[in-house]
Design an enzyme around this catalytic site. Structure first.
Site, mmCIF file in Angstrom:
data_model
loop_
_atom_site.group_PDB
_atom_site.id
_atom_site.type_symbol
_atom_site.label_atom_id
_atom_site.label_comp_id
_atom_site.label_asym_id
_atom_site.label_seq_id
_atom_site.Cartn_x
_atom_site.Cartn_y
_atom_site.Cartn_z
ATOM 1 N N LYS A 113 0.831 -1.214 0.000
ATOM 2 C CA LYS A 113 0.000 0.000 0.000
ATOM 3 C C LYS A 113 0.869 1.269 0.000
ATOM 4 O O LYS A 113 2.073 1.219 0.284
ATOM 5 C CB LYS A 113 -0.943 -0.051 1.207
ATOM 6 C CG LYS A 113 -1.946 -1.213 1.148
ATOM 7 C CD LYS A 113 -2.960 -1.132 2.288
ATOM 8 C CE LYS A 113 -3.984 -2.257 2.206
ATOM 9 N NZ LYS A 113 -5.045 -2.129 3.236
ATOM 10 N N TYR A 138 -12.744 -1.430 -3.385
ATOM 11 C CA TYR A 138 -13.261 -1.547 -2.011
ATOM 12 C C TYR A 138 -14.773 -1.334 -1.944
ATOM 13 O O TYR A 138 -15.300 -0.970 -0.894
ATOM 14 C CB TYR A 138 -12.524 -0.574 -1.095
ATOM 15 C CG TYR A 138 -11.106 -1.026 -0.785
ATOM 16 C CD1 TYR A 138 -10.869 -2.114 0.067
ATOM 17 C CD2 TYR A 138 -10.007 -0.400 -1.349
ATOM 18 C CE1 TYR A 138 -9.583 -2.545 0.343
ATOM 19 C CE2 TYR A 138 -8.702 -0.831 -1.080
ATOM 20 C CZ TYR A 138 -8.508 -1.900 -0.227
ATOM 21 O OH TYR A 138 -7.226 -2.340 0.050
ATOM 22 N N PHE A 147 -15.355 4.358 7.226
ATOM 23 C CA PHE A 147 -13.982 4.672 6.819
ATOM 24 C C PHE A 147 -13.777 4.594 5.298
ATOM 25 O O PHE A 147 -12.654 4.745 4.820
ATOM 26 C CB PHE A 147 -12.986 3.729 7.521
ATOM 27 C CG PHE A 147 -13.233 2.262 7.284
ATOM 28 C CD1 PHE A 147 -12.764 1.631 6.135
ATOM 29 C CD2 PHE A 147 -13.930 1.502 8.214
ATOM 30 C CE1 PHE A 147 -12.982 0.283 5.910
ATOM 31 C CE2 PHE A 147 -14.155 0.145 7.995
ATOM 32 C CZ PHE A 147 -13.678 -0.464 6.840
ATOM 33 N N ARG A 153 -2.598 -14.529 4.240
ATOM 34 C CA ARG A 153 -3.265 -13.804 5.338
ATOM 35 C C ARG A 153 -2.499 -14.016 6.652
ATOM 36 O O ARG A 153 -2.396 -13.106 7.469
ATOM 37 C CB ARG A 153 -4.719 -14.265 5.493
ATOM 38 C CG ARG A 153 -5.577 -14.081 4.248
ATOM 39 C CD ARG A 153 -6.124 -12.716 4.042
ATOM 40 N NE ARG A 153 -6.890 -12.223 5.154
ATOM 41 C CZ ARG A 153 -7.561 -11.076 5.120
ATOM 42 N NH1 ARG A 153 -7.536 -10.315 4.025
ATOM 43 N NH2 ARG A 153 -8.242 -10.652 6.158
ATOM 44 N N THR A 188 -5.671 -7.122 10.515
ATOM 45 C CA THR A 188 -5.924 -5.814 9.882
ATOM 46 C C THR A 188 -5.361 -4.677 10.722
ATOM 47 O O THR A 188 -4.744 -3.750 10.205
ATOM 48 C CB THR A 188 -7.445 -5.617 9.702
ATOM 49 O OG1 THR A 188 -7.993 -6.754 9.041
ATOM 50 C CG2 THR A 188 -7.740 -4.355 8.913
ATOM 51 N N ARG A 234 2.431 -6.805 8.704
ATOM 52 C CA ARG A 234 1.768 -5.632 9.285
ATOM 53 C C ARG A 234 2.363 -5.265 10.639
ATOM 54 O O ARG A 234 2.472 -4.080 10.985
ATOM 55 C CB ARG A 234 0.261 -5.873 9.374
ATOM 56 C CG ARG A 234 -0.420 -5.711 8.018
ATOM 57 C CD ARG A 234 -1.860 -6.148 8.036
ATOM 58 N NE ARG A 234 -2.584 -5.740 6.837
ATOM 59 C CZ ARG A 234 -3.761 -6.238 6.495
ATOM 60 N NH1 ARG A 234 -4.354 -7.156 7.254
ATOM 61 N NH2 ARG A 234 -4.372 -5.835 5.399
ATOM 62 N N ASN A 264 -2.123 0.152 6.624
ATOM 63 C CA ASN A 264 -1.612 -1.113 7.169
ATOM 64 C C ASN A 264 -0.755 -1.921 6.190
ATOM 65 O O ASN A 264 -0.717 -3.143 6.239
ATOM 66 C CB ASN A 264 -2.760 -1.945 7.753
ATOM 67 C CG ASN A 264 -3.799 -2.300 6.723
ATOM 68 O OD1 ASN A 264 -3.661 -1.952 5.558
ATOM 69 N ND2 ASN A 264 -4.836 -2.999 7.139
ATOM 70 N N HIS A 287 -2.198 -5.395 1.308
ATOM 71 C CA HIS A 287 -3.498 -6.034 1.071
ATOM 72 C C HIS A 287 -3.264 -7.508 0.782
ATOM 73 O O HIS A 287 -2.269 -7.868 0.155
ATOM 74 C CB HIS A 287 -4.176 -5.397 -0.149
ATOM 75 C CG HIS A 287 -5.348 -6.178 -0.652
ATOM 76 N ND1 HIS A 287 -6.589 -6.105 -0.058
ATOM 77 C CD2 HIS A 287 -5.463 -7.082 -1.665
ATOM 78 C CE1 HIS A 287 -7.425 -6.928 -0.698
ATOM 79 N NE2 HIS A 287 -6.765 -7.525 -1.682
ATOM 80 N N GLU A 342 -9.266 -9.744 -8.452
ATOM 81 C CA GLU A 342 -8.336 -8.653 -8.175
ATOM 82 C C GLU A 342 -7.082 -8.754 -9.055
ATOM 83 O O GLU A 342 -6.589 -7.748 -9.576
ATOM 84 C CB GLU A 342 -7.958 -8.675 -6.688
ATOM 85 C CG GLU A 342 -9.128 -8.339 -5.779
ATOM 86 C CD GLU A 342 -8.903 -8.635 -4.297
ATOM 87 O OE1 GLU A 342 -9.853 -8.451 -3.521
ATOM 88 O OE2 GLU A 342 -7.784 -9.057 -3.924
HETATM 89 P P1 GDP Z 1 -8.173 -6.776 5.471
HETATM 90 O O1 GDP Z 1 -8.830 -7.874 4.693
HETATM 91 O O2 GDP Z 1 -7.340 -7.270 6.616
HETATM 92 O O3 GDP Z 1 -7.403 -5.813 4.596
HETATM 93 O O4 GDP Z 1 -9.329 -5.928 6.168
HETATM 94 P P2 GDP Z 1 -10.783 -5.479 5.678
HETATM 95 O O5 GDP Z 1 -11.178 -6.168 4.415
HETATM 96 O O6 GDP Z 1 -11.686 -5.555 6.855
HETATM 97 O O7 GDP Z 1 -10.588 -3.917 5.378
HETATM 98 C C1 GDP Z 1 -9.995 -3.493 4.168
HETATM 99 C C2 GDP Z 1 -9.079 -2.342 4.461
HETATM 100 O O8 GDP Z 1 -9.840 -1.237 4.936
HETATM 101 C C3 GDP Z 1 -8.052 -2.575 5.570
HETATM 102 O O9 GDP Z 1 -6.914 -3.280 5.138
HETATM 103 C C4 GDP Z 1 -7.724 -1.150 5.995
HETATM 104 O O10 GDP Z 1 -6.788 -0.543 5.102
HETATM 105 C C5 GDP Z 1 -9.060 -0.465 5.846
HETATM 106 N N1 GDP Z 1 -9.770 -0.386 7.115
HETATM 107 C C6 GDP Z 1 -10.392 -1.386 7.798
HETATM 108 N N2 GDP Z 1 -10.914 -0.936 8.950
HETATM 109 C C7 GDP Z 1 -10.603 0.389 9.007
HETATM 110 C C8 GDP Z 1 -10.875 1.435 9.953
HETATM 111 O O11 GDP Z 1 -11.504 1.234 11.003
HETATM 112 N N3 GDP Z 1 -10.384 2.676 9.645
HETATM 113 C C9 GDP Z 1 -9.709 2.947 8.482
HETATM 114 N N4 GDP Z 1 -9.268 4.172 8.235
HETATM 115 N N5 GDP Z 1 -9.443 1.977 7.574
HETATM 116 C C10 GDP Z 1 -9.879 0.733 7.839
#
Ligand code: GDP
Length: 139
Positions: free
Chosen positions: A11, A51, A59, A87, A93, A104, A114, A117, A128
């Site tokens: 990222k 997304y 967010f 993962r 996350t 991470r 973070n 992805h 993707e």
């Molecule tokens: P991942 O699969 O671990 O990447 O997590 P998710 O699919 O739940 O979320 C996708 C992405 O959204 C995450 O990797 C973060 O970059 C972002 N994200 C998730 N939760 C939050 C949050 O509470 N705040 C913000 N700013 N970004 C978030």
């Protein structure tokens, strides 16, 4: 059907902080083969589409702005059990909850920024990966 492939992005935070090389080394040292690789940048529309599943989350706007804010590294990776193993390699996350030694834990700065992805299913990995790479860019 399991494809043994996953899709990742390094990222904008991790690219800006100079972590491309270290993160790619962790990925290949963990046994992933690089199928496709490039430095690129998401447009706002790309990030919104990527997304879209989070469109109703509070967010979403912040996430789209961040993911389109600078260059990323996009890659397709191959390994047995790729989606789940990747993962595990990237960690939770929220970096505060990520296990020791995960990407991470080492390189992410916050829940939003973070570092990496990782696809959450074989189906999404294919969608993707094909979004970023044509057939002749997948080796
Ligand atoms: P991942 O699969 O671990 O990447 O997590 P998710 O699919 O739940 O979320 C996708 C992405 O959204 C995450 O990797 C973060 O970059 C972002 N994200 C998730 N939760 C939050 C949050 O509470 N705040 C913000 N700013 N970004 C978030």
């Amino acid at each position: 059907m399991t494809t043994n492939r996953t899709f990742t992005m390094i990222k904008p935070d991790a690219v800006a902080n100079g972590h491309i090389g270290n993160i790619l080394a962790m990925i290949t040292n963990a046994g992933f083969r690089i199928v496709s690789l490039k430095l690129t940048q998401l447009t706002v529309a790309d990030a919104q589409a990527f997304y879209a599943v989070h469109a109703q989350r509070p967010f979403y706007g912040e996430l789209v702005d961040f993911m389109s804010s600078g260059p990323i590294v996009a890659a397709i990776l191959e390994k047995e059990n790729a989606v789940a193993d990747f993962r595990t390699l990237i960690g939770a996350t929220n970096p505060a909850e990520a296990a020791e030694g995960t990407i991470r834990k080492l390189y992410a700065t916050s829940m939003g920024e973070n570092a990496v992805h990782g696809s959450d299913s074989d189906e999404n990995a294919a969608i993707e990966g094909n979004f970023h790479f044509s057939g002749r860019e997948q080796f």
